[in-house]
Design an enzyme around this catalytic site. Structure first.
Site, mmCIF file in Angstrom:
data_model
loop_
_atom_site.group_PDB
_atom_site.id
_atom_site.type_symbol
_atom_site.label_atom_id
_atom_site.label_comp_id
_atom_site.label_asym_id
_atom_site.label_seq_id
_atom_site.Cartn_x
_atom_site.Cartn_y
_atom_site.Cartn_z
ATOM 1 N N PRO A 24 32.223 16.745 53.230
ATOM 2 C CA PRO A 24 32.327 18.152 53.595
ATOM 3 C C PRO A 24 31.272 19.055 52.971
ATOM 4 C CG PRO A 24 34.143 17.474 52.165
ATOM 5 C CD PRO A 24 33.435 16.234 52.593
ATOM 6 N N ASN A 25 30.808 19.966 53.788
ATOM 7 C CA ASN A 25 29.859 21.033 53.436
ATOM 8 C C ASN A 25 28.419 20.568 53.304
ATOM 9 O OD1 ASN A 25 31.746 23.266 53.306
ATOM 10 N ND2 ASN A 25 32.599 22.229 51.513
ATOM 11 N N ARG B 164 28.126 19.106 35.285
ATOM 12 C CA ARG B 164 28.778 20.233 35.953
ATOM 13 C C ARG B 164 30.242 20.351 35.475
ATOM 14 N NH1 ARG B 164 27.450 20.059 42.182
ATOM 15 N NH2 ARG B 164 28.190 22.209 41.973
ATOM 16 N N GLU C 52 27.587 4.745 46.179
ATOM 17 C CA GLU C 52 28.028 6.152 46.085
ATOM 18 C C GLU C 52 26.830 6.981 45.620
ATOM 19 O OE1 GLU C 52 31.119 6.669 43.195
ATOM 20 O OE2 GLU C 52 31.020 8.862 43.292
ATOM 21 N N ALA D 121 33.056 16.759 47.929
ATOM 22 C CA ALA D 121 34.235 17.101 47.108
ATOM 23 C C ALA D 121 35.332 16.030 47.175
ATOM 24 C CB ALA D 121 34.786 18.450 47.546
ATOM 25 N N ARG E 258 22.147 27.019 51.669
ATOM 26 C CA ARG E 258 22.868 27.738 50.601
ATOM 27 C C ARG E 258 22.714 26.981 49.296
ATOM 28 N NH1 ARG E 258 27.440 28.999 54.232
ATOM 29 N NH2 ARG E 258 26.412 30.388 55.697
ATOM 30 N N HIS F 139 25.260 11.022 44.752
ATOM 31 C CA HIS F 139 25.403 12.468 44.556
ATOM 32 C C HIS F 139 24.039 13.089 44.298
ATOM 33 C CE1 HIS F 139 29.673 12.098 44.612
ATOM 34 N NE2 HIS F 139 29.554 11.061 43.791
ATOM 35 N N ASN G 222 27.933 9.817 50.367
ATOM 36 C CA ASN G 222 28.085 11.001 49.520
ATOM 37 C C ASN G 222 29.379 11.664 49.986
ATOM 38 O OD1 ASN G 222 28.119 13.377 48.149
ATOM 39 N ND2 ASN G 222 25.970 13.892 48.546
ATOM 40 N N TYR H 188 21.281 22.297 45.118
ATOM 41 C CA TYR H 188 21.097 21.217 46.090
ATOM 42 C C TYR H 188 19.701 21.158 46.724
ATOM 43 C CZ TYR H 188 26.160 21.043 45.606
ATOM 44 O OH TYR H 188 27.425 20.936 45.089
HETATM 45 O O1 CA2 Z 1 26.002 16.479 44.195
HETATM 46 C C1 CA2 Z 1 26.540 16.064 45.234
HETATM 47 O O2 CA2 Z 1 25.949 15.424 46.096
HETATM 48 C C2 CA2 Z 1 28.021 16.415 45.468
HETATM 49 O O3 CA2 Z 1 28.616 15.286 46.122
HETATM 50 C C3 CA2 Z 1 28.024 17.618 46.383
HETATM 51 C C4 CA2 Z 1 29.426 18.160 46.649
HETATM 52 C C5 CA2 Z 1 30.193 18.369 45.345
HETATM 53 O O4 CA2 Z 1 31.528 18.747 45.637
HETATM 54 C C6 CA2 Z 1 30.200 17.113 44.487
HETATM 55 O O5 CA2 Z 1 30.872 17.394 43.278
HETATM 56 C C7 CA2 Z 1 28.781 16.670 44.182
HETATM 57 C C8 CA2 Z 1 29.341 19.498 47.372
HETATM 58 C C9 CA2 Z 1 28.611 19.454 48.672
HETATM 59 C C10 CA2 Z 1 28.445 20.845 49.157
HETATM 60 O O6 CA2 Z 1 27.155 20.972 49.686
HETATM 61 C C11 CA2 Z 1 26.642 22.214 49.853
HETATM 62 C C12 CA2 Z 1 25.320 22.279 50.193
HETATM 63 C C13 CA2 Z 1 24.717 23.483 50.355
HETATM 64 C C14 CA2 Z 1 25.455 24.644 50.203
HETATM 65 C C15 CA2 Z 1 26.779 24.576 49.882
HETATM 66 C C16 CA2 Z 1 27.397 23.361 49.708
#
Ligand code: CA2
Length: 150
Positions: free
Chosen positions: A11-12, A108, A99, A78, A19, A101, A75, A24
């Site tokens: 997700p996201n 974090r 896996e 969340a 963003r 990230h 990946n 990221y």
């Molecule tokens: O660091 C990563 O790849 C994560 O899997 C990213 C997840 C986070 O919940 C994990 O703890 C670590 C979040 C992905 C959200 O991606 C976004 C990208 C751009 C803007 C907002 C969110």
């Protein structure tokens, strides 16, 4: 025909590059898909690159991978920190699971320090930014080559 490497995104991650660039980066998910496809091609593989905001859809793709994929790079975003369903699904996959990230989750918030998915992963790549994706493809190709040896 060899099976594709599934690259699954949770997700996201569709928002990548639009963003939170301080965490990221500015590369989009479409850019990452191209990087992965190019690296896979150079190594004699193909990828099936997917993203979903829904846990059940990710579980379905993992089940599809049992027969349909050479390996999985995931990946889970969340869901990494919450999803026993994704962990259980991955435990049924005999093929290698990496896996991945983008951010270093250990630097974090404390709730990002635990991963259910790691319990079902062959290996984990954390904190290398979006470079982690082609690196994961490379690592997967090596795992598959080692497995193919008599
Ligand atoms: O660091 C990563 O790849 C994560 O899997 C990213 C997840 C986070 O919940 C994990 O703890 C670590 C979040 C992905 C959200 O991606 C976004 C990208 C751009 C803007 C907002 C969110």
């Amino acid at each position: 025909m060899t099976k594709p490497i599934f690259i699954l995104n949770g997700p996201n991650l569709n928002l990548l590059g639009t963003r939170e660039p301080q965490i990221y980066g500015s590369t989009t998910l479409a850019d990452i898909e191209r990087l992965c496809a190019d690296r896979a091609k150079a190594l004699g593989h193909t990828v099936s690159f997917r993203q979903s905001n829904h846990e059940g859809e990710l579980v379905g793709w993992i089940q599809e991978a049992i027969e349909g994929a050479a390996g999985i790079i995931i990946n889970p975003a969340a869901y990494t920190h919450t999803s026993i369903a994704i962990m259980d699904a991955l435990k049924n996959v005999a093929a290698p699971v990496i896996e991945l990230h983008i951010s270093n989750t250990h630097r974090r918030e404390a709730f990002r320090h635990h991963s259910y998915v790691s319990l079902a992963a062959t290996g984990v790549i954390i904190g290398l930014g979006v470079d982690g994706y082609p690196i994961a493809v490379e690592a997967m190709a090596r795992l598959l080559k080692a497995k193919a040896k008599p």
